[in-house]
Design a protein around this motif. Structure first.
Motif, mmCIF file in Angstrom:
data_model
loop_
_atom_site.group_PDB
_atom_site.id
_atom_site.type_symbol
_atom_site.label_atom_id
_atom_site.label_comp_id
_atom_site.label_asym_id
_atom_site.label_seq_id
_atom_site.Cartn_x
_atom_site.Cartn_y
_atom_site.Cartn_z
ATOM 1 N N ARG A 174 0.837 -1.243 0.123
ATOM 2 C CA ARG A 174 -0.453 0.015 -0.303
ATOM 3 C C ARG A 174 0.932 1.481 -0.071
ATOM 4 O O ARG A 174 1.981 1.754 0.820
ATOM 5 C CB ARG A 174 -0.685 0.167 1.187
ATOM 6 C CG ARG A 174 -2.150 0.998 1.084
ATOM 7 C CD ARG A 174 -2.968 1.415 2.473
ATOM 8 N NE ARG A 174 -3.928 1.857 2.381
ATOM 9 C CZ ARG A 174 -3.880 3.374 3.091
ATOM 10 N NH1 ARG A 174 -2.562 3.294 4.194
ATOM 11 N NH2 ARG A 174 -4.568 3.861 3.359
ATOM 12 N N THR A 182 2.434 5.054 0.549
ATOM 13 C CA THR A 182 1.812 5.856 1.630
ATOM 14 C C THR A 182 1.132 6.857 0.540
ATOM 15 O O THR A 182 0.942 7.139 -0.678
ATOM 16 C CB THR A 182 2.778 6.559 2.096
ATOM 17 O OG1 THR A 182 3.707 7.612 0.718
ATOM 18 C CG2 THR A 182 3.899 5.572 2.462
ATOM 19 N N TYR A 183 0.522 8.151 1.100
ATOM 20 C CA TYR A 183 -0.427 9.336 0.495
ATOM 21 C C TYR A 183 0.703 10.258 -0.213
ATOM 22 O O TYR A 183 0.781 10.513 -0.872
ATOM 23 C CB TYR A 183 -1.240 10.158 1.556
ATOM 24 C CG TYR A 183 -2.576 9.067 1.874
ATOM 25 C CD1 TYR A 183 -3.504 8.858 0.520
ATOM 26 C CD2 TYR A 183 -3.162 8.576 2.482
ATOM 27 C CE1 TYR A 183 -4.752 7.432 0.666
ATOM 28 C CE2 TYR A 183 -3.795 7.904 3.139
ATOM 29 C CZ TYR A 183 -5.563 7.712 2.013
ATOM 30 O OH TYR A 183 -5.894 6.498 1.926
ATOM 31 N N GLU A 193 3.550 8.867 -1.460
ATOM 32 C CA GLU A 193 4.110 8.311 -2.070
ATOM 33 C C GLU A 193 3.339 8.431 -3.667
ATOM 34 O O GLU A 193 3.707 8.930 -4.706
ATOM 35 C CB GLU A 193 4.891 7.460 -1.606
ATOM 36 C CG GLU A 193 5.545 6.857 -1.600
ATOM 37 C CD GLU A 193 5.724 5.756 -0.763
ATOM 38 O OE1 GLU A 193 6.814 4.788 -1.366
ATOM 39 O OE2 GLU A 193 4.506 4.674 -0.680
ATOM 40 N N SER A 198 -3.723 13.503 5.475
ATOM 41 C CA SER A 198 -1.822 13.622 6.235
ATOM 42 C C SER A 198 -1.930 11.462 6.013
ATOM 43 O O SER A 198 -2.481 10.922 6.943
ATOM 44 C CB SER A 198 -1.681 14.355 7.006
ATOM 45 O OG SER A 198 -1.878 13.038 8.438
ATOM 46 N N ASP A 199 -0.788 10.691 6.113
ATOM 47 C CA ASP A 199 -0.198 9.869 6.171
ATOM 48 C C ASP A 199 -0.430 9.357 8.189
ATOM 49 O O ASP A 199 -1.029 8.383 8.046
ATOM 50 C CB ASP A 199 0.853 9.121 6.192
ATOM 51 C CG ASP A 199 1.451 9.657 4.588
ATOM 52 O OD1 ASP A 199 0.295 8.530 3.233
ATOM 53 O OD2 ASP A 199 2.157 9.459 4.196
ATOM 54 N N ALA A 256 -4.323 8.997 8.631
ATOM 55 C CA ALA A 256 -4.810 8.679 6.782
ATOM 56 C C ALA A 256 -5.741 6.815 6.923
ATOM 57 O O ALA A 256 -7.236 7.290 7.014
ATOM 58 C CB ALA A 256 -4.245 8.069 5.943
ATOM 59 N N THR A 257 -5.337 6.474 8.220
ATOM 60 C CA THR A 257 -6.588 5.501 8.382
ATOM 61 C C THR A 257 -7.294 5.479 8.941
ATOM 62 O O THR A 257 -8.440 5.418 9.368
ATOM 63 C CB THR A 257 -5.732 4.524 9.726
ATOM 64 O OG1 THR A 257 -4.792 5.129 10.340
ATOM 65 C CG2 THR A 257 -4.331 3.655 8.794
#
Ligand SMILES: [Zn+2]
Length: 364
Positions: free
Chosen positions: A142, A144-145, A147, A330-331, A334-335
């Protein structure tokens, strides 16, 4: 008149009578108005106008992550589309993995929450019926945001040429593009002329499918899927069908002639030209778009309507949380924050909000 059409008519009428005046004469570029909206309108899904001059009512978002896809550029907030487009992209992602040896899709821009012109990047993608798919398969992990926002534009062309690089191009590239072209609801696929040339030389399937794949500059690190106006959608303006021949002859030759690097002219001492009149910048305003787009822009968002329906003040946490969910994550957050639209289905009255709930395997 079916009840849903009647409901739509009532909603449309009330929107037109109560809210049109707020924006209709706004001289601002429409891209500024549509580019600032973070959430879709709450209405029946409708693609209004033309691919390059229109907007989207009742847009739905593709989840940022699926079993066979990941969405790039989360900060752009352009993962919205007509539910048919979203369903087709998901279907392609499954077929690509199952049949084409393509791990999954990296999805680029679809449309803004209410479609319309964009502040940067595209002339089309305005009515939720266009989607960009990367010519790089989804990685096994998965992303990262961060990336995803900076994902490289890996061209399949040989550097400095207009032709596909045999070290980068694979059978799976051809298969995933032709898989997309094979769906009856797909109207056109845009690829770089070098890619079209390669397909012309190698594709052994039927000409009708190949004819849908049209050469277009750019499109050498992604391809572009355009689907037809959904059946019965009166507000959507169809594009003229592509010619039925393979498109491997003259149209392709014309593109190569256009893109061929021209020799740099030798410097000649010419008299300096008098400055001509400044060219007036041209951009779409709300008046250039279908009238219904003013109502789309003015209408309440999914969350504020849902909040009202459930007796929650509009500025309550419910709306705030949902706004966060669709904002650029933001990473770290994110979740928790970047949930897909389905996660809010308990807040949204089923049957009225067009959320593609049944997946995978739904048919349109
Ligand atoms: Zn595109």
């Amino acid at each position: 008149m079916s009840s849903s059409i009647f409901r739509l008519a009532v909603v449309a009428l009330s929107l037109l009578t109560t809210t049109v005046s707020a924006f209709a004469d706004d001289p601002k570029p429409a891209k500024q108005l549509f580019g600032a909206v973070k959430l879709p309108s709450r209405s029946e899904p409708e693609s209004l106008g033309f691919y390059a001059k229109g907007c989207l009512a009742g847009g739905v978002a593709i989840p940022s992550d699926g079993p066979t896809w990941q969405v790039l550029h989360p900060t752009r907030n352009r993962r919205w589309g007509n539910p048919r487009m979203i369903a087709l992209v998901e279907k392609l992602s499954r077929d690509a993995r199952a049949k084409d040896g393509w791990n999954g899709l990296l999805i680029g821009d679809i449309s803004q929450p209410r479609g319309g012109p964009m502040l940067n990047g595209h002339a089309s993608h305005q009515i939720g019926l266009d989607a960009d798919i990367w010519l790089t398969p989804m990685p096994d992990r998965r992303l990262t945001y961060a990336e995803r926002d900076n994902f490289p534009e890996n061209s399949v062309l040989r550097k400095g040429t207009l032709y596909v690089d045999p070290n980068k191009w694979t059978r799976a590239h051809a298969d995933v593009i032709m898989q997309a072209a094979s769906y009856p609801e797909v109207e056109r696929i845009f690829v770089h002329p070098g890619i079209k040339k390669k397909l012309c030389e190698t594709w052994k399937g039927d000409v009708a499918t190949l004819s849908k794949v049209r050469p277009m500059y750019g499109h050498h690190y992604h391809f572009h899927i355009r689907i037809k106006c959904p059946p019965g959608s009166v507000g959507c303006t169809p594009q003229v069908a592509p010619p039925t021949d393979s498109g491997c002859g003259k149209p392709l030759a014309d593109w190569f002639a256009k893109l061929k690097p021209r020799p740099v002219p030798k410097y000649v001492n010419k008299p300096v030209k008098k400055p001509t009149k400044p060219v007036k910048p041209t951009y779409l305003t709300l008046r250039s778009l279908p009238n219904a787009c003013t109502a789309v822009l003015n209408s309440k968002s999914v969350t504020s309507m849902a909040a009202a329906e459930y007796g929650v003040p509009a500025n309550d946490d419910v709306a705030a949380v949902t706004e966060t969910a669709f904002a650029a994550p933001s990473d770290a957050a994110a979740t928790v924050a970047f949930r897909s639209i389905e996660d809010f289905s308990d807040l949204l009255p089923r049957g009225e909000v067009p959320v593609p709930l049944e997946r995978p395997g739904e048919q349109w």
